[in-house]
Design a protein around this motif. Structure first.
Motif, PDB file in Angstrom:
ATOM      1  N   UNK A   1       0.816  -1.218   0.000  1.00  0.00           N
ATOM      2  CA  UNK A   1       0.000   0.000   0.000  1.00  0.00           C
ATOM      3  C   UNK A   1       0.852   1.272   0.000  1.00  0.00           C
ATOM      4  N   UNK A   2       1.875   1.381   0.853  1.00  0.00           N
ATOM      5  CA  UNK A   2       2.699   2.590   0.773  1.00  0.00           C
ATOM      6  C   UNK A   2       3.390   2.744  -0.579  1.00  0.00           C
ATOM      7  N   UNK A   3       3.861   1.640  -1.147  1.00  0.00           N
ATOM      8  CA  UNK A   3       4.535   1.693  -2.444  1.00  0.00           C
ATOM      9  C   UNK A   3       3.549   2.095  -3.538  1.00  0.00           C
ATOM     10  N   UNK A   4       2.366   1.489  -3.526  1.00  0.00           N
ATOM     11  CA  UNK A   4       1.346   1.811  -4.516  1.00  0.00           C
ATOM     12  C   UNK A   4       0.878   3.252  -4.350  1.00  0.00           C
ATOM     13  N   UNK A   5       0.688   3.695  -3.127  1.00  0.00           N
ATOM     14  CA  UNK A   5       0.258   5.073  -2.866  1.00  0.00           C
ATOM     15  C   UNK A   5       1.283   6.079  -3.381  1.00  0.00           C
ATOM     16  N   UNK A   6       2.555   5.799  -3.150  1.00  0.00           N
ATOM     17  CA  UNK A   6       3.605   6.695  -3.630  1.00  0.00           C
ATOM     18  C   UNK A   6       3.614   6.741  -5.156  1.00  0.00           C
ATOM     19  N   UNK A   7       3.441   5.598  -5.781  1.00  0.00           N
ATOM     20  CA  UNK A   7       3.409   5.543  -7.247  1.00  0.00           C
ATOM     21  C   UNK A   7       2.219   6.332  -7.787  1.00  0.00           C
ATOM     22  N   UNK A   8       1.046   6.133  -7.200  1.00  0.00           N
ATOM     23  CA  UNK A   8      -0.167   6.808  -7.673  1.00  0.00           C
ATOM     24  C   UNK A   8      -0.109   8.317  -7.425  1.00  0.00           C
ATOM     25  N   UNK A   9       0.440   8.729  -6.294  1.00  0.00           N
ATOM     26  CA  UNK A   9       0.491  10.170  -6.011  1.00  0.00           C
ATOM     27  C   UNK A   9       1.433  10.895  -6.962  1.00  0.00           C
ATOM     28  N   UNK A  10       2.394  10.206  -7.519  1.00  0.00           N
ATOM     29  CA  UNK A  10       3.305  10.822  -8.474  1.00  0.00           C
ATOM     30  C   UNK A  10       2.821  10.729  -9.907  1.00  0.00           C
ATOM     31  N   UNK A  11       1.715  10.032 -10.145  1.00  0.00           N
ATOM     32  CA  UNK A  11       1.234   9.814 -11.507  1.00  0.00           C
ATOM     33  C   UNK A  11       0.837  11.114 -12.199  1.00  0.00           C
ATOM     34  N   UNK A  12       0.369  12.086 -11.440  1.00  0.00           N
ATOM     35  CA  UNK A  12      -0.062  13.344 -12.045  1.00  0.00           C
ATOM     36  C   UNK A  12       1.063  14.171 -12.628  1.00  0.00           C
ATOM     37  N   UNK A  13       2.276  13.920 -12.202  1.00  0.00           N
ATOM     38  CA  UNK A  13       3.412  14.706 -12.691  1.00  0.00           C
ATOM     39  C   UNK A  13       4.161  14.014 -13.828  1.00  0.00           C
ATOM     40  N   UNK A  14       3.830  12.756 -14.106  1.00  0.00           N
ATOM     41  CA  UNK A  14       4.499  12.029 -15.188  1.00  0.00           C
ATOM     42  C   UNK A  14       3.773  12.269 -16.507  1.00  0.00           C
ATOM     43  N   UNK A  15       4.547  12.429 -17.571  1.00  0.00           N
ATOM     44  CA  UNK A  15       3.981  12.638 -18.902  1.00  0.00           C
ATOM     45  C   UNK A  15       3.507  11.302 -19.469  1.00  0.00           C
ATOM     46  N   UNK A  16       2.325  11.316 -20.065  1.00  0.00           N
ATOM     47  CA  UNK A  16       1.811  10.114 -20.719  1.00  0.00           C
ATOM     48  C   UNK A  16       2.523   9.918 -22.053  1.00  0.00           C
ATOM     49  N   UNK A  17       2.741   8.681 -22.446  1.00  0.00           N
ATOM     50  CA  UNK A  17       3.330   8.430 -23.771  1.00  0.00           C
ATOM     51  C   UNK A  17       2.405   8.970 -24.868  1.00  0.00           C
ATOM     52  N   UNK A  18       2.983   9.428 -25.972  1.00  0.00           N
ATOM     53  CA  UNK A  18       2.194   9.988 -27.069  1.00  0.00           C
ATOM     54  C   UNK A  18       1.150   9.005 -27.590  1.00  0.00           C
ATOM     55  N   UNK A  19       1.515   7.723 -27.646  1.00  0.00           N
ATOM     56  CA  UNK A  19       0.566   6.720 -28.138  1.00  0.00           C
ATOM     57  C   UNK A  19      -0.657   6.622 -27.231  1.00  0.00           C
ATOM     58  N   UNK A  20      -0.460   6.770 -25.933  1.00  0.00           N
ATOM     59  CA  UNK A  20      -1.571   6.714 -24.980  1.00  0.00           C
ATOM     60  C   UNK A  20      -2.472   7.929 -25.157  1.00  0.00           C
ATOM     61  N   UNK A  21      -1.889   9.093 -25.343  1.00  0.00           N
ATOM     62  CA  UNK A  21      -2.671  10.319 -25.558  1.00  0.00           C
ATOM     63  C   UNK A  21      -3.506  10.188 -26.827  1.00  0.00           C
ATOM     64  N   UNK A  22      -2.891   9.711 -27.908  1.00  0.00           N
ATOM     65  CA  UNK A  22      -3.599   9.562 -29.176  1.00  0.00           C
ATOM     66  C   UNK A  22      -4.734   8.552 -29.060  1.00  0.00           C
ATOM     67  N   UNK A  23      -4.478   7.415 -28.441  1.00  0.00           N
ATOM     68  CA  UNK A  23      -5.515   6.391 -28.287  1.00  0.00           C
ATOM     69  C   UNK A  23      -6.652   6.908 -27.415  1.00  0.00           C
ATOM     70  N   UNK A  24      -6.343   7.671 -26.383  1.00  0.00           N
ATOM     71  CA  UNK A  24      -7.373   8.245 -25.510  1.00  0.00           C
ATOM     72  C   UNK A  24      -8.272   9.191 -26.292  1.00  0.00           C
ATOM     73  N   UNK A  25      -7.684  10.016 -27.137  1.00  0.00           N
ATOM     74  CA  UNK A  25      -8.472  10.924 -27.968  1.00  0.00           C
ATOM     75  C   UNK A  25      -9.418  10.147 -28.874  1.00  0.00           C
ATOM     76  N   UNK A  26      -8.905   9.073 -29.484  1.00  0.00           N
ATOM     77  CA  UNK A  26      -9.737   8.252 -30.365  1.00  0.00           C
ATOM     78  C   UNK A  26     -10.894   7.621 -29.597  1.00  0.00           C
ATOM     79  N   UNK A  27     -10.615   7.156 -28.387  1.00  0.00           N
ATOM     80  CA  UNK A  27     -11.650   6.492 -27.593  1.00  0.00           C
ATOM     81  C   UNK A  27     -12.713   7.490 -27.127  1.00  0.00           C
ATOM     82  N   UNK A  28     -12.311   8.700 -26.786  1.00  0.00           N
ATOM     83  CA  UNK A  28     -13.274   9.726 -26.390  1.00  0.00           C
ATOM     84  C   UNK A  28     -14.184  10.080 -27.573  1.00  0.00           C
ATOM     85  N   UNK A  29     -13.588  10.263 -28.754  1.00  0.00           N
ATOM     86  CA  UNK A  29     -14.396  10.552 -29.946  1.00  0.00           C
ATOM     87  C   UNK A  29     -15.343   9.405 -30.263  1.00  0.00           C
TER      88      UNK A  29
END
Length: 101
Positions: free
Chosen positions: A39-67
């Motif tokens: 839990x502490x390890x997972x919590x630390x990983x999740x709390x830092x997720x907002x500052x990490x850049x998503x890979x371009x492929x993930x951003x593109x796929x997310x846009x396609x899925x939203x559309x």
């Protein structure tokens, strides 16, 4: 077979599928942590997720899925279940019961 007989297996299937899907996203270092440290390890990983850049492929796929979702919602509004939902929403327009489309 009755509906309540199907509830538990379906719930089990959905929970198992969610766990399996999430296991692909949890880093190895979290999975390898000692049982008391997960839990502490997972919590630390999740709390830092907002500052990490998503890979371009993930951003593109997310846009396609939203559309795709928006297109399905718009086209589905003309089908019988969509018309029932619209009628219900219009009948309850004075009483806001949900904020989700």
């Amino acid at each position: 077979m009755q509906k309540q007989d199907l509830l538990l297996p379906r719930r089990w299937l959905l929970q198992g599928a969610a766990g399996l899907a999430l296991s692909g996203f949890v880093p190895e270092r979290v999975m390898a942590a000692a049982p008391g440290a997960v839990m502490p390890t997972l919590s630390a990983y999740m709390s830092g997720a907002g500052t990490r850049k998503l890979p371009d492929a993930v951003v593109e796929k997310s846009k396609q899925m939203i559309l795709d979702t928006l297109a399905a919602m718009i086209s589905g509004s003309q089908l019988a279940p969509g018309k029932v939902a619209l009628t219900f929403a219009r009948a309850n327009s004075g009483d806001k019961t949900a904020t989700v489309v």
